[in-house]
Design a protein around this motif. Structure first.
Motif, short mmCIF file in Angstrom:
data_model
loop_
_atom_site.label_atom_id
_atom_site.label_comp_id
_atom_site.label_asym_id
_atom_site.label_seq_id
_atom_site.Cartn_x
_atom_site.Cartn_y
_atom_site.Cartn_z
N MET A 1 0.85 -1.20 0.00
CA MET A 1 0.00 0.00 0.00
C MET A 1 0.88 1.25 0.00
SD MET A 1 -3.10 0.94 2.59
CE MET A 1 -4.00 -0.51 2.04
N SER A 2 0.55 2.20 -0.85
CA SER A 2 1.36 3.41 -0.98
C SER A 2 1.37 4.22 0.30
CB SER A 2 0.80 4.28 -2.12
OG SER A 2 1.44 5.53 -2.14
N THR A 3 2.54 4.73 0.66
CA THR A 3 2.65 5.61 1.83
C THR A 3 2.87 7.06 1.43
OG1 THR A 3 5.02 5.19 2.00
CG2 THR A 3 3.56 3.76 3.26
N THR A 4 2.99 7.32 0.13
CA THR A 4 3.19 8.69 -0.33
C THR A 4 2.03 9.09 -1.24
OG1 THR A 4 4.49 7.93 -2.23
CG2 THR A 4 5.69 8.50 -0.21
N GLU A 5 1.43 10.22 -0.95
CA GLU A 5 0.34 10.76 -1.76
C GLU A 5 0.57 12.25 -1.92
OE1 GLU A 5 -2.13 9.17 -3.22
OE2 GLU A 5 -1.88 7.18 -2.33
N VAL A 6 0.11 12.81 -3.03
CA VAL A 6 0.26 14.24 -3.25
C VAL A 6 -0.95 15.01 -2.75
CG1 VAL A 6 1.80 13.92 -5.21
CG2 VAL A 6 -0.67 14.08 -5.60
N PHE A 7 -2.06 14.33 -2.51
CA PHE A 7 -3.29 14.96 -2.00
C PHE A 7 -3.68 16.17 -2.84
CE2 PHE A 7 -1.06 13.04 1.68
CZ PHE A 7 -2.00 12.08 2.02
N SER A 8 -3.77 15.94 -4.15
CA SER A 8 -4.21 16.99 -5.06
C SER A 8 -5.66 17.38 -4.75
CB SER A 8 -4.09 16.52 -6.51
OG SER A 8 -4.88 15.35 -6.71
N LEU A 9 -6.06 18.55 -5.27
CA LEU A 9 -7.36 19.11 -4.92
C LEU A 9 -8.16 19.51 -6.15
CD1 LEU A 9 -6.13 21.49 -2.07
CD2 LEU A 9 -7.71 19.57 -1.76
N GLY A 10 -9.47 19.36 -6.03
CA GLY A 10 -10.40 19.90 -7.01
C GLY A 10 -11.66 20.32 -6.29
N VAL A 11 -12.23 21.47 -6.66
CA VAL A 11 -13.39 22.02 -5.96
C VAL A 11 -14.50 22.33 -6.96
CG1 VAL A 11 -14.21 23.84 -4.40
CG2 VAL A 11 -11.82 23.06 -4.28
N GLU A 12 -15.72 21.95 -6.60
CA GLU A 12 -16.91 22.28 -7.39
C GLU A 12 -17.83 23.15 -6.54
OE1 GLU A 12 -18.56 18.47 -8.18
OE2 GLU A 12 -16.75 17.74 -9.20
N ARG A 138 -7.75 2.85 -4.79
CA ARG A 138 -9.12 2.80 -4.28
C ARG A 138 -9.21 2.06 -2.94
NH1 ARG A 138 -13.57 4.04 -7.31
NH2 ARG A 138 -14.83 2.29 -6.53
N GLU A 139 -8.44 1.00 -2.76
CA GLU A 139 -8.48 0.28 -1.48
C GLU A 139 -8.02 1.20 -0.35
OE1 GLU A 139 -9.31 -2.14 1.29
OE2 GLU A 139 -9.43 -3.13 -0.68
N LEU A 140 -6.95 1.93 -0.59
CA LEU A 140 -6.48 2.90 0.40
C LEU A 140 -7.55 3.97 0.62
CD1 LEU A 140 -4.25 4.17 2.16
CD2 LEU A 140 -3.34 5.22 0.07
N GLY A 141 -8.14 4.45 -0.45
CA GLY A 141 -9.19 5.46 -0.34
C GLY A 141 -10.37 4.98 0.47
N SER A 193 -15.96 -3.16 5.07
CA SER A 193 -14.86 -4.03 5.50
C SER A 193 -13.73 -4.08 4.48
CB SER A 193 -15.38 -5.45 5.76
OG SER A 193 -15.95 -6.00 4.57
N SER A 194 -14.05 -3.81 3.21
CA SER A 194 -13.04 -3.89 2.16
C SER A 194 -13.57 -3.20 0.91
CB SER A 194 -12.72 -5.35 1.82
OG SER A 194 -13.87 -5.99 1.27
N LEU A 195 -12.67 -2.98 -0.04
CA LEU A 195 -13.10 -2.42 -1.32
C LEU A 195 -14.06 -3.37 -2.02
CD1 LEU A 195 -12.86 -0.16 -3.40
CD2 LEU A 195 -10.87 -1.37 -4.37
N ARG A 196 -13.84 -4.65 -1.86
CA ARG A 196 -14.76 -5.63 -2.47
C ARG A 196 -16.16 -5.47 -1.89
NH1 ARG A 196 -13.78 -12.21 -2.70
NH2 ARG A 196 -15.66 -12.71 -3.92
N ASP A 197 -16.24 -5.26 -0.58
CA ASP A 197 -17.53 -5.03 0.08
C ASP A 197 -18.21 -3.79 -0.50
OD1 ASP A 197 -19.62 -5.16 1.94
OD2 ASP A 197 -18.47 -4.10 3.48
N TYR A 198 -17.43 -2.74 -0.69
CA TYR A 198 -17.93 -1.48 -1.26
C TYR A 198 -18.44 -1.69 -2.68
CZ TYR A 198 -17.62 3.49 -2.75
OH TYR A 198 -17.87 4.74 -3.24
N VAL A 262 -4.40 5.15 8.60
CA VAL A 262 -4.45 3.89 7.86
C VAL A 262 -3.05 3.32 7.68
CG1 VAL A 262 -5.01 2.84 5.63
CG2 VAL A 262 -6.61 4.45 6.70
N ILE A 263 -2.10 4.17 7.30
CA ILE A 263 -0.73 3.71 7.07
C ILE A 263 -0.13 3.14 8.36
CG2 ILE A 263 1.61 4.48 6.50
CD1 ILE A 263 -0.32 4.15 4.12
#
Length: 395
Positions: A1-12, A138-141, A193-198, A262-263
């Motif tokens: 699982m990735s530990t680095t994210e840029v956390f980009s943004l978009g606003v509507e 998506r799993e991390l999300g 419980s998981s992305l599969r559940d979602y 989560v990390i």
């Protein structure tokens, strides 16, 4: 699982089109959008009713970019409306225009909503702000979403900006929240419980013809089906650019803080849905003027205390993005001067005219834009100290 994210943004943001004489909503969105698209292209679009327009920023890396983009978008839409002698207002509801008088946008997507949801769709004269935060997996999300869903009520309280509906004071700081919550696919998502559940749930909803496709899920927080983002849809559209920037920063900090949990392998607290729903209701009902429900401590506390706890939780994330000073200052300003709902009510208490509230919303919407179109005759609404008119104490 990735530990680095840029956390980009978009606003509507969703805006109202208002006639400056009657102060009513005006169904001229097709003309305004066509004019605005000369400058903004696809960054401005139609919405479900012809008195609404929606703007969307490009992907942004920083709060400064978000501010610049919102300034650009609001400025261009305000200018486009002025071509037709109309104004733009940024509030979760219009103070007195009736939903019965708002025609649907004649597009297949919106007409299908009216066909399927009938009265719920016809009453959709509400306006929100949606914030996307980039997450690569998506799993991390999904795991971040499980954590973040328990912290959304302070955001409701800070951004509440819809106290009036069809000419009445609703008694709510954000009437948009319970109004929108009537839709069957809205509100808080459950813990997954998981992305599969979602994904299994979304597939089941499509299979049972409960929704046409997964994009028709409108939860307060969800995984975007179009972009690698988490989308938070809880906020009323804010009066000012400052408040929109504040809300965006708090949402990104929340996603970043929950990413860290989560990390580190922390499990999301098993908080009952009933408690979370009550926390949202209290935040929508009272905003910053009553007691809010801290679902983690399982107690009610004054709104400023809850906001302070929220900021404490977010501080490491805000400091990591060098946003702490700006955002904490904006939050303290909101606590001091009041959220949008408090300020709208303050104007009404002074003047006893909802038309004056509309004028105030229009002026606040333009504040900070490139071309503010400020009307000097009502400038006191922006800076009450100039006229000695508006109260300085939000309570």
């Amino acid at each position: 699982m990735s530990t680095t994210e840029v956390f980009s943004l978009g606003v509507e943001e969703e805006y109202q089109i208002v006639d400056p004489t009657s102060r009513e909503l005006d169904s001229i969105a097709e003309e305004v959008v066509q004019e605005a698209q000369k400058t903004l292209g696809k960054d401005v679009q139609l919405e479900i009713q012809l008195s609404q327009v929606e703007v969307a920023t490009p992907v942004c890396a920083s709060l400064a970019e978000v501010r610049n983009q919102l300034t650009r978008l609001r400025s261009a839409v305000i200018d486009a409306a002025h071509v037709f002698h109309k104004r733009i207002a940024s509030s979760g509801t219009h103070p007195f225009s009736l939903w019965q008088e708002q025609p649907f946008t004649p597009r297949a997507r919106y007409l299908a909503l009216e066909r399927d949801y009938q009265q719920l769709a016809r009453e959709q004269a509400i306006f929100g702000c949606h914030v996307h935060v980039g997450i690569s997996q998506r799993e991390l999300g999904l795991q971040i979403m499980n954590q973040a869903r328990t912290w959304l009520s302070p955001l409701i309280a800070l951004t509440a900006n819809s106290p009036f509906w069809c000419g009445l004071d609703t008694g709510y700081a954000s009437y948009r929240i319970p109004h929108w919550g009537r839709w069957p696919q809205s509100g808080l998502p459950q813990h997954f419980s998981s992305l599969r559940d979602y994904d299994n749930l979304l597939q089941l909803l499509v299979k049972t013809r409960s929704i046409d496709d997964p994009t028709k899920i409108y939860w307060d927080i969800r995984l975007s089906e179009r972009y690698p983002t988490i989308e938070v849809r809880i906020a009323d559209v804010c009066l000012t650019i400052d408040e929109a920037v504040m809300a965006t920063a708090l949402i990104r900090a929340l996603i970043r803080a929950c990413h860290e949990q989560v990390i580190q392998g922390q499990q999301a607290e098993p908080i009952r849905m009933e408690l979370l729903r009550m926390a949202h209701w209290r935040a929508a009902r009272y905003g910053l003027e009553g007691d809010l429900l801290d679902v983690h401590a399982q107690e009610t506390v004054p709104a400023p205390v809850m906001i302070e706890r929220f900021l404490t939780f977010l501080r490491p994330s805000l400091e990591a993005s060098n946003d702490w000073q700006e955002v904490s200052t904006l939050v303290q300003k909101t606590l001091c001067e009041g959220n949008g709902a408090m300020r709208q009510r303050r104007i009404y208490r002074q003047h006893q005219e909802l038309c004056d509230v509309v004028d105030y919303i229009v002026q606040e919407t333009a504040e900070g834009t490139l071309r503010s179109h400020i009307d000097p005759s009502i400038y006191q609404y922006i800076n009450p100290g100039l006229s000695g008119g508006a109260e300085s104490n939000p309570t």
